[in-house]
Scaffold this motif. Structure first.
Motif, PDB file in Angstrom:
ATOM      1  N   GLY A  44       0.792  -1.226   0.000  1.00  0.00           N
ATOM      2  CA  GLY A  44       0.000   0.000   0.000  1.00  0.00           C
ATOM      3  C   GLY A  44       0.825   1.277   0.000  1.00  0.00           C
ATOM      4  N   GLY A  46       2.257   2.726  -2.515  1.00  0.00           N
ATOM      5  CA  GLY A  46       2.047   3.536  -3.714  1.00  0.00           C
ATOM      6  C   GLY A  46       2.857   3.119  -4.935  1.00  0.00           C
ATOM      7  N   LYS A  47       3.476   1.937  -4.870  1.00  0.00           N
ATOM      8  CA  LYS A  47       4.313   1.481  -5.990  1.00  0.00           C
ATOM      9  C   LYS A  47       3.505   1.329  -7.277  1.00  0.00           C
ATOM     10  CE  LYS A  47       5.367  -2.304  -3.817  1.00  0.00           C
ATOM     11  NZ  LYS A  47       4.564  -2.070  -2.609  1.00  0.00           N
ATOM     12  N   SER A  48       2.397   0.594  -7.199  1.00  0.00           N
ATOM     13  CA  SER A  48       1.599   0.356  -8.411  1.00  0.00           C
ATOM     14  C   SER A  48       1.023   1.659  -8.937  1.00  0.00           C
ATOM     15  CB  SER A  48       0.472  -0.640  -8.129  1.00  0.00           C
ATOM     16  OG  SER A  48       1.002  -1.893  -7.768  1.00  0.00           O
ATOM     17  N   THR A  49       0.589   2.513  -8.037  1.00  0.00           N
ATOM     18  CA  THR A  49       0.029   3.805  -8.453  1.00  0.00           C
ATOM     19  C   THR A  49       1.097   4.622  -9.187  1.00  0.00           C
ATOM     20  OG1 THR A  49      -1.377   3.745  -6.496  1.00  0.00           O
ATOM     21  CG2 THR A  49      -1.181   5.858  -7.619  1.00  0.00           C
ATOM     22  N   GLN A  91       0.305  -6.149 -12.047  1.00  0.00           N
ATOM     23  CA  GLN A  91       0.526  -6.949 -10.847  1.00  0.00           C
ATOM     24  C   GLN A  91      -0.270  -8.263 -10.900  1.00  0.00           C
ATOM     25  OE1 GLN A  91       0.179  -4.580  -7.348  1.00  0.00           O
ATOM     26  NE2 GLN A  91       0.593  -6.267  -5.951  1.00  0.00           N
TER      27      GLN A  91
ATOM     28  N   SER B 167      -4.725  -2.167  -2.538  1.00  0.00           N
ATOM     29  CA  SER B 167      -3.510  -2.589  -3.233  1.00  0.00           C
ATOM     30  C   SER B 167      -3.446  -4.110  -3.229  1.00  0.00           C
ATOM     31  CB  SER B 167      -2.281  -2.000  -2.549  1.00  0.00           C
ATOM     32  OG  SER B 167      -1.935  -2.755  -1.406  1.00  0.00           O
ATOM     33  N   GLY B 169      -1.288  -6.345  -2.068  1.00  0.00           N
ATOM     34  CA  GLY B 169      -0.983  -6.985  -0.796  1.00  0.00           C
ATOM     35  C   GLY B 169      -2.124  -6.835   0.209  1.00  0.00           C
ATOM     36  N   GLN B 170      -2.835  -5.699   0.139  1.00  0.00           N
ATOM     37  CA  GLN B 170      -3.972  -5.493   1.049  1.00  0.00           C
ATOM     38  C   GLN B 170      -5.086  -6.490   0.729  1.00  0.00           C
ATOM     39  OE1 GLN B 170      -4.488  -1.321   0.137  1.00  0.00           O
ATOM     40  NE2 GLN B 170      -3.263  -0.627   1.879  1.00  0.00           N
TER      41      GLN B 170
HETATM   42  N1  LIG Z   1      -8.758   2.006  -7.012  1.00  0.00           N
HETATM   43  C1  LIG Z   1      -8.431   2.516  -5.814  1.00  0.00           C
HETATM   44  N2  LIG Z   1      -9.288   3.336  -5.140  1.00  0.00           N
HETATM   45  C2  LIG Z   1      -8.970   3.862  -3.927  1.00  0.00           C
HETATM   46  N3  LIG Z   1      -7.802   3.635  -3.298  1.00  0.00           N
HETATM   47  C3  LIG Z   1      -6.898   2.834  -3.918  1.00  0.00           C
HETATM   48  C4  LIG Z   1      -7.157   2.235  -5.184  1.00  0.00           C
HETATM   49  N4  LIG Z   1      -6.089   1.492  -5.544  1.00  0.00           N
HETATM   50  C5  LIG Z   1      -5.200   1.613  -4.534  1.00  0.00           C
HETATM   51  N5  LIG Z   1      -5.669   2.414  -3.559  1.00  0.00           N
HETATM   52  C6  LIG Z   1      -4.990   2.811  -2.301  1.00  0.00           C
HETATM   53  O1  LIG Z   1      -3.832   3.557  -2.637  1.00  0.00           O
HETATM   54  C7  LIG Z   1      -2.718   3.168  -1.807  1.00  0.00           C
HETATM   55  C8  LIG Z   1      -1.545   2.759  -2.689  1.00  0.00           C
HETATM   56  O2  LIG Z   1      -1.908   1.614  -3.430  1.00  0.00           O
HETATM   57  P1  LIG Z   1      -0.898   0.896  -4.449  1.00  0.00           P
HETATM   58  O3  LIG Z   1      -1.686  -0.165  -5.150  1.00  0.00           O
HETATM   59  O4  LIG Z   1      -0.214   1.906  -5.277  1.00  0.00           O
HETATM   60  O5  LIG Z   1       0.142   0.231  -3.418  1.00  0.00           O
HETATM   61  P2  LIG Z   1       1.385  -0.747  -3.677  1.00  0.00           P
HETATM   62  O6  LIG Z   1       2.602  -0.099  -3.134  1.00  0.00           O
HETATM   63  O7  LIG Z   1       1.423  -1.170  -5.097  1.00  0.00           O
HETATM   64  O8  LIG Z   1       1.014  -1.973  -2.714  1.00  0.00           O
HETATM   65  P3  LIG Z   1       1.207  -3.572  -2.911  1.00  0.00           P
HETATM   66  O9  LIG Z   1       2.616  -3.906  -2.562  1.00  0.00           O
HETATM   67  O10 LIG Z   1       0.266  -4.144  -1.887  1.00  0.00           O
HETATM   68  O11 LIG Z   1       0.832  -3.933  -4.303  1.00  0.00           O
HETATM   69  C9  LIG Z   1      -3.222   2.032  -0.898  1.00  0.00           C
HETATM   70  O12 LIG Z   1      -3.461   2.537   0.384  1.00  0.00           O
HETATM   71  C10 LIG Z   1      -4.521   1.585  -1.543  1.00  0.00           C
HETATM   72  O13 LIG Z   1      -5.459   1.176  -0.574  1.00  0.00           O
END
Ligand SMILES: Nc1ncnc2c1ncn2[C@@H]1O[C@H](COP(=O)(O)OP(=O)(O)OP(=O)(O)O)[C@@H](O)[C@H]1O
Ligand SMILES: Nc1ncnc2c1ncn2[C@@H]1O[C@H](COP(=O)(O)OP(=O)(O)OP(=O)(O)O)[C@@H](O)[C@H]1O
Ligand SMILES: [Mg+2]
Ligand SMILES: [Mg+2]
Lengths: 288, 303
Positions: A44, A46-49, A91, B167, B169-170
């Motif tokens: 969570g 923010g990597k994927s974002t 992912q 995300s 992992g969540q």
């Molecule tokens: N479609 C969405 N709508 C609202 N919030 C989102 C959405 N997608 C992700 N988030 C939130 O944005 C934050 C960053 O998410 P992101 O997917 O970028 O994390 P990540 O680093 O890729 O995590 P992971 O390792 O679990 O894949 C998280 O807190 C997540 O809950």
């Protein structure tokens, strides 16, 4: 000029809805061409974002994303072109697979690029070999594959486009160890031959240490560090505090150094570990 | 139910005389299990004559290359798939008898390889409550279990979020919470930590080890992480639909060449010690698994 540059990039999901969530905040980073970047960070963070901005899948809420010095949203109508030069492996492979056969799925990207049928066939074969997909699977439905096989097809589909910037979101999750090593080795060779820029999102600190030239660390939606792999993995305590770790082999060397054995703490790869131990063992012979 | 246990005991005592007592403690028992996804005689066999038993209360890791049949085997334990040949017993119940379906699904919780296939509701809390609701657990108790499960996986703060807006992992953590809330006797986890960060992996592993220890929950963990397998009581290695190794982690991982030929790997720590043994001819134990064990073994060379 940088291959990828983020300027004060902020992204908020679901603006003005109950789900409003700022996932990344004020991220500024400059990535030179030809880097093999490991992107790490807690669940969570923010990597994927962040990486979905690089191929224009997400549009910044504020701030900019530049590819080769050019703001990719300068002309929104051209955003499709960005998708060909920056290829993204999702992912979840399921989000990417949709064709009726494995062959068609891998061929989708190159076909859309307007390549000849012959060229498409060559690229599909090459990408299948790259990712270890046997020819027996080519006519099967991608939905009737094992998890790791689906992952390989999703990677192959993007490799077949030979993008200038290659972004992979946890590509080794679900791969067996041999597949993981083979695909990462091939990625490294591809990267060295094509001099393209690769971003690898990973939760495996071992893989990042072994294959990447630099590491980008996200923490709670902000950029914690963008530095060489060595410099990042020297920050053990900070990494552990944010839910990350250092490679297992580095942990062994921390213990050895703490026990007074003449080795460096900063050993991050298996090759370095073997060299360091060889040297220390020889030293032991001389001193005795 | 008593009848079916008796059947198994009879069956097993016929199949392997003298192993009568073992049968009583067996939770999962596969007897010459075969499976093919297609109904044609020429179709590829994904599981080939697999015989395996898992003792009640044990913690078993299953390893194997991509496509070796791990998920297919797991889906038999939850009766999502039925054997094409041979049989599978869960706590003495033959999975191919429809009358056992409900009981088996209540006892065996399954965390799927892709959490997207598991998340059903639009709110996290409802998602976790889904299985216990279906099982007829009283509302008060459901609320308690949901909170407990979400706290266990560190997702309580996300209880009113939408699962599909999380995300990777969540999502994985929510899928695990959903199964924990069932309070199953046995939990089958198909690569549950593939997308978790190092701390998340450690926490999830600690949780299932604790449930295994304290509530005697039988655990079957499919994983590609060798260090996770190293912590199990027992490691089963699959290769192209058959079981090629079965033993304690130390027994299995000390066979470095066998493991590599099956497309797997040993932990970095084992690899280092193996290299010192084979390339440097040093006298070190073959079964070092953890960071501590490897560091201690290497340190001895200098003392
Ligand atoms: N479609 C969405 N709508 C609202 N919030 C989102 C959405 N997608 C992700 N988030 C939130 O944005 C934050 C960053 O998410 P992101 O997917 O970028 O994390 P990540 O680093 O890729 O995590 P992971 O390792 O679990 O894949 C998280 O807190 C997540 O809950
Ligand atoms: N729905 C399906 N229809 C047809 N064949 C399938 C189906 N699902 C899996 N298979 C095939 O069955 C074999 C075993 O698949 P399974 O999913 O059990 O492997 P696995 O060991 O779990 O692999 P992974 O590590 O990649 O998850 C593979 O060759 C796969 O292609
Ligand atoms: Mg992600
Ligand atoms: Mg699987």
């Amino acid at each position: 000029m940088y291959a990828i540059e983020a300027q004060n990039l902020t992204y908020t999901y679901g603006i003005k809805t109950p789900f409003e969530k700022t996932a990344i905040r004020d991220v500024s980073v400059q990535i030179p061409a030809g880097e093999f970047v490991g992107v790490i960070g807690h669940t969570g963070s923010g990597k994927s974002t962040l990486i979905q901005h690089i191929n224009g899948l997400l549009r910044p809420t504020s701030g900019k994303l530049l590819l080769n010095g050019k703001d990719i949203w300068e002309n929104p109508k051209e955003i499709r072109k960005v998708r060909f030069s920056a290829g993204l492996v999702f992912q979840y492979p399921e989000h990417q697979l949709f064709e009726t056969t494995v062959y068609k799925d891998i061929a989708f990207g190159p076909t859309n690029m307007g390549l000849s049928e012959e060229e498409v066939r060559l690229r599909v074969e090459e990408a299948a070999e790259f990712t270890g997909i046997s020819s027996a699977l080519m006519d099967q439905s991608p939905f009737e594959l094992s998890g790791g096989q689906k992952r390989r097809v999703a990677i192959a589909g993007v490799i077949a486009m030979r993008p200038e910037v290659l972004i992979l979101d946890e590509p080794t999750a679900g791969l067996d160890p041999r597949g993981r090593d083979k695909i990462l080795d091939r990625l490294r060779r591809y990267h060295q031959a094509q001099k393209n820029t690769v971003l690898l999102v990973s939760h495996s600190m071992e893989d990042v240490a072994e294959y990447c030239t630099s590491a980008l660390v996200m923490n709670r939606g902000t950029l914690f560090a963008y530095d060489t792999v060595e410099n990042v993995f020297c920050r053990t305590e900070e990494l552990e505090q944010m839910g990350l770790a250092i490679p297992a082999i580095t942990q062994v060397f921390h213990r050895l150094a703490a026990a007074g054995i003449p080795v460096s703490r900063n050993v991050f790869t298996m090759d370095a570990a073997k060299q360091a131990l060889s040297a220390a063992l020889e030293g032991r012979g001389r001193n005795a | 139910m008593h009848e079916s246990i008796l059947c198994v005991i009879l069956y097993i005592s016929m199949a392997c005389p003298g192993e009568r007592i073992l049968a009583l403690t067996e939770y999962i028992h596969a007897v010459n299990l075969s499976f093919s996804y297609q109904n044609e005689p020429e179709a590829p066999q994904v599981l080939k004559d697999v015989s395996l038993s898992v003792e009640k209360g044990s913690f078993v890791a299953v390893l194997g290359h991509n496509g070796s049949g791990k998920s297919t085997l797991a889906k038999h334990m939850n009766v999502i798939l039925l054997p094409s040949g041979g049989s599978l017993f869960v706590n003495g119940m033959d999975t191919s008898l429809e009358e056992h379906l409900w009981e088996i699904r209540q006892q065996v919780g399954m965390v799927f390889q892709n959490p997207d296939n598991q998340l059903v509701a639009t709110v996290v809390e409802e998602d976790v409550a889904f299985a216990p609701e279906n099982m007829g657990v009283p509302p008060e108790e459901i609320r308690r279990r949901v909170e407990e499960a979400l706290r266990t996986v560190g997702m309580w703060d996300f209880r009113d979020h939408a699962p599909h807006r999380l995300s990777g992992g969540q999502k994985q953590r929510i899928a695990i919470a959903g199964v924990l809330a069932m309070h199953p006797d046995c939990i089958v986890l198909d690569e549950p930590t593939a997308m978790l960060d190092p701390r998340g992996r450690r926490e999830v592993l600690e949780t299932i080890h604790r449930l295994n220890r304290e509530s005697g929950m039988t655990v079957i963990l499919i994983t590609h992480y060798m260090d996770e397998a190293a912590q199990a009581d027992r490691v089963v290695v699959m290769d192209s639909g058959t079981v090629i190794a079965d033993g304690t982690p130390k027994e299995v991982f000390s066979q470095v060449e066998l493991i590599r030929s099956a497309g797997l790997d040993v932990p970095q720590t084992t690899d280092l010690v193996h290299w010192l043994r084979t390339e440097k001819g040093l006298d070190l134990p073959a079964d070092c698994l953890t960071v501590e064990e490897a560091a201690d073994a290497v340190a001895k060379l200098f003392s």
